[in-house]
Enzyme design. Sequence first.
Site, PDB file in Angstrom:
ATOM      1  N   TYR A 131       0.823  -1.208   0.000  1.00  0.00           N
ATOM      2  CA  TYR A 131       0.000   0.000   0.000  1.00  0.00           C
ATOM      3  C   TYR A 131       0.861   1.262   0.000  1.00  0.00           C
ATOM      4  O   TYR A 131       0.365   2.345   0.283  1.00  0.00           O
ATOM      5  CB  TYR A 131      -0.920   0.011   1.224  1.00  0.00           C
ATOM      6  CG  TYR A 131      -2.061  -0.977   1.118  1.00  0.00           C
ATOM      7  CD1 TYR A 131      -1.799  -2.342   1.090  1.00  0.00           C
ATOM      8  CD2 TYR A 131      -3.378  -0.551   1.053  1.00  0.00           C
ATOM      9  CE1 TYR A 131      -2.827  -3.265   0.996  1.00  0.00           C
ATOM     10  CE2 TYR A 131      -4.414  -1.471   0.954  1.00  0.00           C
ATOM     11  CZ  TYR A 131      -4.132  -2.821   0.932  1.00  0.00           C
ATOM     12  OH  TYR A 131      -5.146  -3.732   0.842  1.00  0.00           O
ATOM     13  N   LYS A 177       5.511 -14.521   3.871  1.00  0.00           N
ATOM     14  CA  LYS A 177       5.794 -15.389   2.715  1.00  0.00           C
ATOM     15  C   LYS A 177       7.313 -15.333   2.486  1.00  0.00           C
ATOM     16  O   LYS A 177       7.792 -15.005   1.393  1.00  0.00           O
ATOM     17  CB  LYS A 177       5.002 -14.869   1.495  1.00  0.00           C
ATOM     18  CG  LYS A 177       4.994 -15.786   0.306  1.00  0.00           C
ATOM     19  CD  LYS A 177       4.168 -17.045   0.482  1.00  0.00           C
ATOM     20  CE  LYS A 177       4.261 -17.931  -0.743  1.00  0.00           C
ATOM     21  NZ  LYS A 177       3.702 -19.281  -0.514  1.00  0.00           N
ATOM     22  N   ASP A 210      -0.483 -18.278   2.413  1.00  0.00           N
ATOM     23  CA  ASP A 210      -1.401 -19.222   1.754  1.00  0.00           C
ATOM     24  C   ASP A 210      -1.924 -20.253   2.768  1.00  0.00           C
ATOM     25  O   ASP A 210      -3.116 -20.557   2.815  1.00  0.00           O
ATOM     26  CB  ASP A 210      -0.750 -19.904   0.534  1.00  0.00           C
ATOM     27  CG  ASP A 210       0.714 -20.268   0.767  1.00  0.00           C
ATOM     28  OD1 ASP A 210       1.310 -19.782   1.750  1.00  0.00           O
ATOM     29  OD2 ASP A 210       1.263 -21.050  -0.028  1.00  0.00           O
ATOM     30  N   ASP A 234      -5.030  -7.255   5.227  1.00  0.00           N
ATOM     31  CA  ASP A 234      -6.305  -6.828   4.650  1.00  0.00           C
ATOM     32  C   ASP A 234      -7.118  -8.059   4.242  1.00  0.00           C
ATOM     33  O   ASP A 234      -8.313  -8.177   4.545  1.00  0.00           O
ATOM     34  CB  ASP A 234      -6.023  -5.928   3.433  1.00  0.00           C
ATOM     35  CG  ASP A 234      -7.253  -5.155   3.013  1.00  0.00           C
ATOM     36  OD1 ASP A 234      -8.195  -5.045   3.822  1.00  0.00           O
ATOM     37  OD2 ASP A 234      -7.277  -4.659   1.871  1.00  0.00           O
ATOM     38  N   ASP A 238     -10.712  -9.650   6.239  1.00  0.00           N
ATOM     39  CA  ASP A 238     -12.013  -9.877   5.586  1.00  0.00           C
ATOM     40  C   ASP A 238     -12.419 -11.340   5.750  1.00  0.00           C
ATOM     41  O   ASP A 238     -13.581 -11.654   6.019  1.00  0.00           O
ATOM     42  CB  ASP A 238     -11.935  -9.553   4.088  1.00  0.00           C
ATOM     43  CG  ASP A 238     -12.385  -8.127   3.786  1.00  0.00           C
ATOM     44  OD1 ASP A 238     -12.117  -7.254   4.634  1.00  0.00           O
ATOM     45  OD2 ASP A 238     -12.980  -7.897   2.714  1.00  0.00           O
TER      46      ASP A 238
END
Length: 341
Positions: A131, A177, A210, A234, A238
């Site tokens: 971002y 990751k 993942d 983010d 959700d």
Amino acid sequence: MVKTYSVAVLKGDGIGPEVTEATTKVLQATVEKSDFKLNFLYGEAGYHCIAQYGTNLPKETLELIKKTSACLKGPMTTPEEPGAPVSVAVTLRKIFNLYANMRPCRSFPNVEALKPNLDFVVVRENTEGLYSGAEALLAPGVGVALRIITREASLKIVNFAFKLTSQRKKHLTYVHKSNILRITDGIFKDAVKEVQQEYPDVTVDDLYIDAATMQLIKKPEAFDVIVTTNLFGDILSDEGAQVTGSLGLAAGANIGETYGMFEPVHGSAPKYAGKNRVNPIATIMAGSMMLDYLGEKAASAEIENAVISVLKEGKVRTVDIGGSASTDEMANAIVAKLKAD
Ligand code: NAD
């Protein structure tokens, strides 16, 4: 003298005005039985401002926000056209260095969730990562976005997460990751290792992003606090909102050293705008988190208890949680509960 907090209120776009008005109504009802006052300062911001002001965050609004102790922000539609202003939330997070995004994911009574009694928090780094806004077209059809990760911001968010974890179930999961993003997530991982030394009573484990998205569905009860970088956070928050019930119930806090901004996790849901149909609880819970941030812990807990009590009774339920009540009816039921208690 009565303690008074100035609060900036940005109603936003789409369903923003409905859920924000529902929240100020609930906050007002709380204030009436408390020994402090809230001075709401309303500012214009969002997609609807662009035509008039050329920006989604007019200068006047920014000046107004600077005069306040916290901001209640309604959801806003993010412009997507190249060259358009970036998201208001992203801009405010950067200007006020609101480095910690805290999104509680918990079960509510009578709300269908993947598993019962879930209670975990996603802590997301809020100022950098993907971002950062550093995106460029290198050649026609070839774009690049920089995923900036610094030791300084990583240490800040990791410190925040450890502190929070030490006040909860003392289990922190960091998500990354680093097998692919060795340098950037290596910096993030090193920050976790460094701060971990100060919290010997916190159990720490880690997951690749993942695997984390999968584990959150398979075994959500195994989580307490999750800390991660911006985009991963983010996505996970959700997912966490849906796993525990509905986006309509999920609130988020954006916290920095000197300012806090509080908003629902959901967006402006344009197709429901003006229909008085969506769930205002996400924004109402954001209002409760704002009171907690301002130090009004009892008032914050009263809102939370009123929400839980209305949901437990099960008479007033919005469409997203299996009922047919309107936004107003839900807000009014919560206000009535506050007044009755
Ligand atoms: P959204 O969260 O606005 O809506 C997705 C779906 O979630 C809706 O269609 C609805 O089914 C459900 N939903 C959302 N809020 C709800 C509520 N209060 N009660 C019941 N159901 C609810 O996501 P989107 O459609 O992907 O995004 C719409 C706009 O909002 C986009 O411009 C996006 O960029 C923006 N957005 C803004 C923020 C923010 O301001 N912080 C956050 C996310 C998305």
